[in-house]
Design a protein around this motif. Sequence first.
Motif, PDB file in Angstrom:
ATOM      1  N   LEU A 193      18.422 -18.805  60.657  1.00 27.38           N
ATOM      2  CA  LEU A 193      17.339 -18.183  59.898  1.00 27.38           C
ATOM      3  C   LEU A 193      16.939 -16.854  60.529  1.00 27.38           C
ATOM      4  N   GLY A 194      16.920 -16.804  61.848  1.00 21.92           N
ATOM      5  CA  GLY A 194      16.596 -15.549  62.522  1.00 21.92           C
ATOM      6  C   GLY A 194      17.617 -14.471  62.255  1.00 21.92           C
ATOM      7  N   LYS A 195      18.884 -14.864  62.154  1.00 15.24           N
ATOM      8  CA  LYS A 195      19.927 -13.884  61.858  1.00 15.24           C
ATOM      9  C   LYS A 195      19.848 -13.383  60.431  1.00 15.24           C
ATOM     10  N   GLU A 196      19.369 -14.216  59.506  1.00 13.53           N
ATOM     11  CA  GLU A 196      19.200 -13.753  58.122  1.00 13.53           C
ATOM     12  C   GLU A 196      18.184 -12.627  58.062  1.00 13.53           C
ATOM     13  N   GLY A 197      17.052 -12.816  58.725  1.00 10.56           N
ATOM     14  CA  GLY A 197      16.064 -11.766  58.838  1.00 10.56           C
ATOM     15  C   GLY A 197      15.259 -11.471  57.590  1.00 10.56           C
ATOM     16  N   ALA A 238      11.267 -20.547  58.824  1.00 11.37           N
ATOM     17  CA  ALA A 238      11.205 -20.778  60.267  1.00 11.37           C
ATOM     18  C   ALA A 238       9.763 -20.992  60.713  1.00 11.37           C
ATOM     19  N   GLY A 239       8.836 -20.245  60.123  1.00  9.02           N
ATOM     20  CA  GLY A 239       7.429 -20.404  60.476  1.00  9.02           C
ATOM     21  C   GLY A 239       6.871 -21.751  60.074  1.00  9.02           C
ATOM     22  N   GLY A 250       4.146 -21.442  66.814  1.00  3.77           N
ATOM     23  CA  GLY A 250       3.776 -20.271  67.597  1.00  3.77           C
ATOM     24  C   GLY A 250       4.382 -18.994  67.054  1.00  3.77           C
ATOM     25  N   ASP A 251       3.545 -17.949  66.999  1.00  3.00           N
ATOM     26  CA  ASP A 251       4.022 -16.656  66.512  1.00  3.00           C
ATOM     27  C   ASP A 251       4.985 -16.001  67.489  1.00  3.00           C
ATOM     28  N   ASP A 252       4.781 -16.229  68.797  1.00  6.88           N
ATOM     29  CA  ASP A 252       5.695 -15.651  69.770  1.00  6.88           C
ATOM     30  C   ASP A 252       7.097 -16.240  69.635  1.00  6.88           C
ATOM     31  N   VAL A 253       7.186 -17.503  69.247  1.00  6.87           N
ATOM     32  CA  VAL A 253       8.492 -18.154  69.056  1.00  6.87           C
ATOM     33  C   VAL A 253       9.203 -17.550  67.842  1.00  6.87           C
ATOM     34  N   ILE A 254       8.452 -17.329  66.762  1.00 10.40           N
ATOM     35  CA  ILE A 254       9.049 -16.728  65.563  1.00 10.40           C
ATOM     36  C   ILE A 254       9.520 -15.308  65.869  1.00 10.40           C
ATOM     37  N   HIS A 255       8.701 -14.564  66.602  1.00 12.29           N
ATOM     38  CA  HIS A 255       9.074 -13.198  66.963  1.00 12.29           C
ATOM     39  C   HIS A 255      10.350 -13.187  67.803  1.00 12.29           C
ATOM     40  N   LYS A 256      10.462 -14.111  68.758  1.00 14.70           N
ATOM     41  CA  LYS A 256      11.658 -14.173  69.601  1.00 14.70           C
ATOM     42  C   LYS A 256      12.883 -14.566  68.785  1.00 14.70           C
ATOM     43  N   LEU A 257      12.715 -15.481  67.830  1.00 14.57           N
ATOM     44  CA  LEU A 257      13.841 -15.881  66.973  1.00 14.57           C
ATOM     45  C   LEU A 257      14.390 -14.698  66.195  1.00 14.57           C
TER      46      LEU A 257
END
Length: 160
Positions: free
Chosen positions: A51-55, A63-64, A69-76
């Motif tokens: 999902l992170g690669k799809e962007g 993913a959310g 955590g927002d920091d986890v989503i940002h890192k993904l």
Amino acid sequence: MTKFRKLNRPTGHRMSMLRTMVSQLVKHERIETTVAKAKEVRRLADNMVQLGKEGTLCAARRAGAFVRGDDVIHKLFTELAYRYKDRAGGYTRMLRTRIRVGDAAPMAYIEFIDRENELRQAKPPTPPPPQRAAVDPWTRSRLTRQYAPPKVEKTSDSDS
């Protein structure tokens, strides 16, 4: 969702535990857990990296809805998506470590590959097999020419 291992827990507890473990894996990039839980976390973590690669916005919302955590989503969507942009799959590695003292459960580390301070280096990608020349199906092979007797033309002697 797809079929998961039950892990001897009710559904709400199991999904909450897996969501937390995936979030902690993304945050710390290595966690130690039991082998059965690590196998389940590996499936879900690989899906989150996809999902992170799809962007896309849809991928970010999906993913959310799963990780915490927002920091986890940002890192993904930034660090991990950039790190694995050329990799087709297999973003995590599971390394069996020990037997837990209290209940003799087999323990394992699960970690992201291609990162600093990883426990074992990633294997180099296997080279693609060499390209073979296209074969014309209508040509006879050398083996049939070698073993088959030559064709004898029948002559008709009906005039004599």
